[in-house]
Scaffold this active site. Structure first.
Site, PDB file in Angstrom:
ATOM      1  N   PRO A 173       0.787  -1.223   0.000  1.00 11.86           N
ATOM      2  CG  PRO A 173      -0.129  -1.098   2.131  1.00 11.86           C
ATOM      3  CD  PRO A 173       0.521  -2.062   1.179  1.00 11.86           C
ATOM      4  CG  ASN A 174      -0.264   4.291   1.286  1.00 15.82           C
ATOM      5  OD1 ASN A 174      -1.230   4.851   0.767  1.00 15.82           O
ATOM      6  ND2 ASN A 174      -0.340   3.694   2.456  1.00 15.82           N
ATOM      7  NE  ARG A 204       4.181   6.531   1.367  1.00 12.01           N
ATOM      8  CZ  ARG A 204       4.374   5.339   1.940  1.00 12.01           C
ATOM      9  NH1 ARG A 204       4.747   4.291   1.222  1.00 12.01           N
ATOM     10  NH2 ARG A 204       4.171   5.188   3.215  1.00 12.01           N
ATOM     11  CE1 TYR A 218       8.974   5.016   2.745  1.00 22.21           C
ATOM     12  CE2 TYR A 218       7.410   6.828   2.972  1.00 22.21           C
ATOM     13  CZ  TYR A 218       7.931   5.633   3.420  1.00 22.21           C
ATOM     14  OH  TYR A 218       7.422   5.036   4.560  1.00 22.21           O
ATOM     15  CG  ASN A 240       8.402  -2.039   0.401  1.00 22.63           C
ATOM     16  OD1 ASN A 240       7.839  -2.175   1.490  1.00 22.63           O
ATOM     17  ND2 ASN A 240       9.015  -0.912   0.039  1.00 22.63           N
ATOM     18  CB  ALA A 256       1.373   0.092   6.224  1.00 23.67           C
ATOM     19  CD  GLU A 258      11.094  -7.439   5.868  1.00 10.45           C
ATOM     20  OE1 GLU A 258      11.867  -8.284   6.374  1.00 10.45           O
ATOM     21  OE2 GLU A 258      10.398  -6.659   6.530  1.00 10.45           O
ATOM     22  CG  HIS A 313      11.131  -2.351   4.578  1.00 14.02           C
ATOM     23  ND1 HIS A 313       9.767  -2.313   4.463  1.00 14.02           N
ATOM     24  CD2 HIS A 313      11.433  -3.509   5.202  1.00 14.02           C
ATOM     25  CE1 HIS A 313       9.259  -3.402   5.010  1.00 14.02           C
ATOM     26  NE2 HIS A 313      10.247  -4.153   5.458  1.00 14.02           N
ATOM     27  NE  ARG A 349       9.988   5.963   8.660  1.00 14.86           N
ATOM     28  CZ  ARG A 349       9.089   5.749   7.693  1.00 14.86           C
ATOM     29  NH1 ARG A 349       9.287   4.805   6.804  1.00 14.86           N
ATOM     30  NH2 ARG A 349       8.014   6.491   7.615  1.00 14.86           N
TER      31      ARG A 349
HETATM   32  C1  DQA Z   1       8.240   1.026   3.854  1.00 18.90           C
HETATM   33  C2  DQA Z   1       8.349   1.247   5.358  1.00 18.90           C
HETATM   34  C3  DQA Z   1       7.010   1.012   6.031  1.00 18.90           C
HETATM   35  O1  DQA Z   1       7.116   1.235   7.435  1.00 18.90           O
HETATM   36  C4  DQA Z   1       5.970   1.961   5.486  1.00 18.90           C
HETATM   37  O2  DQA Z   1       4.698   1.680   6.047  1.00 18.90           O
HETATM   38  C5  DQA Z   1       5.908   1.968   4.011  1.00 18.90           C
HETATM   39  C6  DQA Z   1       7.146   1.859   3.243  1.00 18.90           C
HETATM   40  C7  DQA Z   1       9.561   1.368   3.134  1.00 18.90           C
HETATM   41  O3  DQA Z   1       9.685   0.980   1.979  1.00 18.90           O
HETATM   42  O4  DQA Z   1      10.418   2.038   3.706  1.00 18.90           O
HETATM   43  O5  DQA Z   1       4.847   2.165   3.419  1.00 18.90           O
HETATM   44  O6  DQA Z   1       7.984  -0.351   3.636  1.00 18.90           O
END
Ligand code: DQA
Length: 142
Positions: free
Chosen positions: A9-10, A17, A22, A73, A76, A97, A99, A106
């Protein structure tokens, strides 16, 4: 070698964002960078992004028998989803995984990763380059 890159998501909002976290590059930029690296490596790559947990579970299940490695990835859902953990365990496909930021530095609630237990590695805090590193990890161990 067939790799599926899944984004949660997002991440379709990359570039818009929280650019201070990011960066300013877009989701399409991310896809292009990964595709270029995959071409260089001689691997076949496909992409999936969804904001919906069940759709991400479906994508992992549908990879069974078709895909050799998953780069994910979960965004959230990293910090909430037992369903994604179970899906990766269910298909048994080697998974890394990723990120973009380093969630461990964080908010407190970002320190938990459910999916990590089913992944062969975690790459975090390296921006988009982390996805490329994850592909190399999968290829090197294939
Ligand atoms: C994320 C880190 C997560 O905590 C966050 O909710 C994201 C992006 C990252 O790529 O740094 O949406 O996965």
């Amino acid at each position: 070698m067939k790799i599926l890159v899944i984004n949660g998501p997002n991440l379709n909002m990359l570039g818009i964002r929280e650019p201070e976290i990011y960066g300013s590059a877009t989701y399409q930029d991310l896809v292009d960078i990964i595709q270029r690296e995959a071409d260089t490596m001689g691997v076949e790559v496909s992409f999936y992004q969804s904001n919906h947990e069940g759709d991400l579970v479906d994508a992992i299940q549908q990879a069974y028998g078709k895909i050799d490695g998953i780069v994910i990835n979960p965004a959230a859902y990293t910090h909430t989803s037992v369903a994604l953990l179970d899906a990766v365990k269910a298909v048994g496909i080697p998974t890394v995984e990723v990120h973009i930021s380093d969630p461990d530095t964080r908010d407190e609630f970002r320190k938990i990763s459910y999916i990590r237990a089913a992944c062969k590695a975690t790459v975090k805090g390296k921006g988009f380059a982390g996805y490329l590193e994850a592909m190399h990890i999968l290829c090197d161990s294939n």
